[in-house]
Design an enzyme around this catalytic site. Structure first.
Site: not given
Ligand code: IMP
Length: 431
Positions: A13, A16, A40-41, A225
């Protein structure tokens, strides 16, 4: 041929999407190489705002080809929802969206499997609940994985799902008597239909990327991420299941990482994190505290899940670790405007771990949990920054704050962002 990568240096977040959007002017192709619908973007164009999770940011630009690489995991239903969202707004992706036939598919049983481990049968990570981890588990485990290229072959897909669904149903029921059970034949029909829809977009993106590279096209890699969520180098186990750092480019796209000529690291002027896991500089100081103030001003709520993001001071120990593992050439400091009105600001330059001063980012999440930040304090500023368009428009304290981040990380600051609009971008002219 310039190949650039935009990569987040914190826990995701970092805004980017805005940098990718600004840079797409100079690129022909944008490639996503990791993650899935967990990323999410927010993309703004004209007066419209789109919340995308699986489509690359470049997709709204008519002149740009967007590639979803083999390292991405795809939920076809969500992908189609995003495509329809764009179509409703007269953005036709046509053939500009290209999807790897090697990318792996997220099925509904992955989401159910994740519910199990997130609730009682495992280590809760605080995931986005999108089935990311279980899908990557199947990919690495090989025997239950299904790739996008297989969706177009009905008989084959049905045969694969007969075995996989039987296994998944038994697994789910084994842990929970009332677990959802899946029907292989229905899933085969449903996902074959997705396959037919996706067919015009599916191809061997490795060959395509190499052709385009040879033809001299400018390629931009968009990391999803942040680096601290990288499966190998992040705050394990509180990470995502892919390589979000630049090392993921080679494996997740098929274009060797060594072809990347520039790595741009993206940092917020402070730090945020969603989900569980250690966060040394977190400002967990109640409803009237500084953490809540940053959350409100910065609108720090997850794009995918809407969860409030945890907020804290800038962590230079973590950022240094991320810059190092990514081979960052230059940095962008985002959301500096959010920090206006704070009398003083803090930057963690080291941690105290069990009485010792350390400057490295610990491997063990339990050690990281025990780390107490050692701060350097800088003067704040009161003036809003949102109308600043050049470096000299910034108050001296804001300039010093941004300069200090660059100095500690020993990296040039390429740009400073003072708002979501493209126009709210200050190019420092130093890179
Ligand atoms: P997962 O990717 O859904 O398995 O989540 C694993 C961890 O990564 C969790 O703490 C999520 O909140 C975090 N996470 C996954 N994608 C994002 C993102 O795009 N932004 C921020 N945190 C993320």
């Amino acid at each position: 041929m310039p190949c650039t990568c935009v990569v987040g240096l914190q826990w995701g977040d970092e805004a980017k999407g805005k940098v990718v959007d600004v840079l797409t002017d100079h690129h022909d192709i944008v490639v996503r190489y990791n993650g899935g619908p967990n990323a999410g973007h927010t993309v703004m164009t004209g007066n419209k705002t789109f919340k995308l999770s699986i489509l690359p940011t470049g997709v709204i630009r008519p002149e740009v080809i967007s590639i979803i690489g083999n390292g991405v995991v795809i939920n076809p239903t969500r992908l189609r929802e995003e495509i329809s969202q764009l179509l409703k707004n007269d953005i036709d992706i046509g053939k500009r969206l290209v999807i790897s036939d090697r990318a792996h598919v997220i099925f509904p049983y992955h989401v159910e499997q994740e519910k199990l481990t997130e609730s009682k049968q495992g280590q809760s990570i605080g995931t986005t609940g999108r089935g990311i981890g279980p899908c990557y588990q199947d990919k690495v485990g090989r025997v239950h994985a299904i790739r996008t290229g297989e969706l177009t072959q009905h008989a084959h897909l049905k045969e694969r799902l007969d075995t996989v669904v039987d296994f998944k149903n038994k697994l789910l029921r084994g842990f929970n008597h009332d677990a959802v059970q899946f029907d292989a034949a229905k899933l085969a029909d449903e996902f074959h239909e997705h396959g037919q829809f996706l067919k015009p977009h599916l191809t061997n993106t490795v060959t395509l990327l190499h052709q385009e590279f040879k033809a001299g096209k400018n390629i931009l890699f968009e990391g999803a991420q942040g680096s601290l969520l990288d499966i190998d180098h992040g705050s394990f186990p509180f990470v995502t299941s892919s390589n979000s750092i630049t090392a993921g480019i080679g494996s997740g796209s098929g274009l060797p990482s060594r072809y990347v000529t520039k790595v741009i690291g993206i940092l917020k002027a402070y730090t945020t994190r969603v989900g569980k896991g250690p966060f040394p500089t977190e400002l967990d100081d109640g409803p009237d505290g500084l953490g809540e103030r940053i959350r409100k001003i910065g609108k720090e709520f997850g794009t995918v899940t809407g969860r409030p993001r945890r907020c804290g001071w800038f962590d230079a120990v973590a950022a240094r670790h991320s810059s190092m593992i990514n081979g960052v050439d230059e940095i962008c400091i985002m959301l500096l405007d959010v920090l206006a009105g704070f009398s003083e600001l803090k930057i963690a330059t080291a941690y105290e771990l069990d009485g010792d001063r350390i400057t490295y980012f610990p491997t063990d999440a339990r050690e990281l949990e025990r780390c107490k930040p050692i701060y350097e304090t800088l003067q704040g500023w009161n003036e809003p920054l949102t109308t600043a368009s050049k470096i000299s428009d910034l108050p001296t304290a804001a300039r010093k704050y941004a300069d200090r981040i660059g100095e500690i990380l020993e990296l040039p600051v390429k740009l400073i962002s003072v708002g979501p609009e493209r126009s709210q971008t200050i190019f420092t002219g130093r890179v």
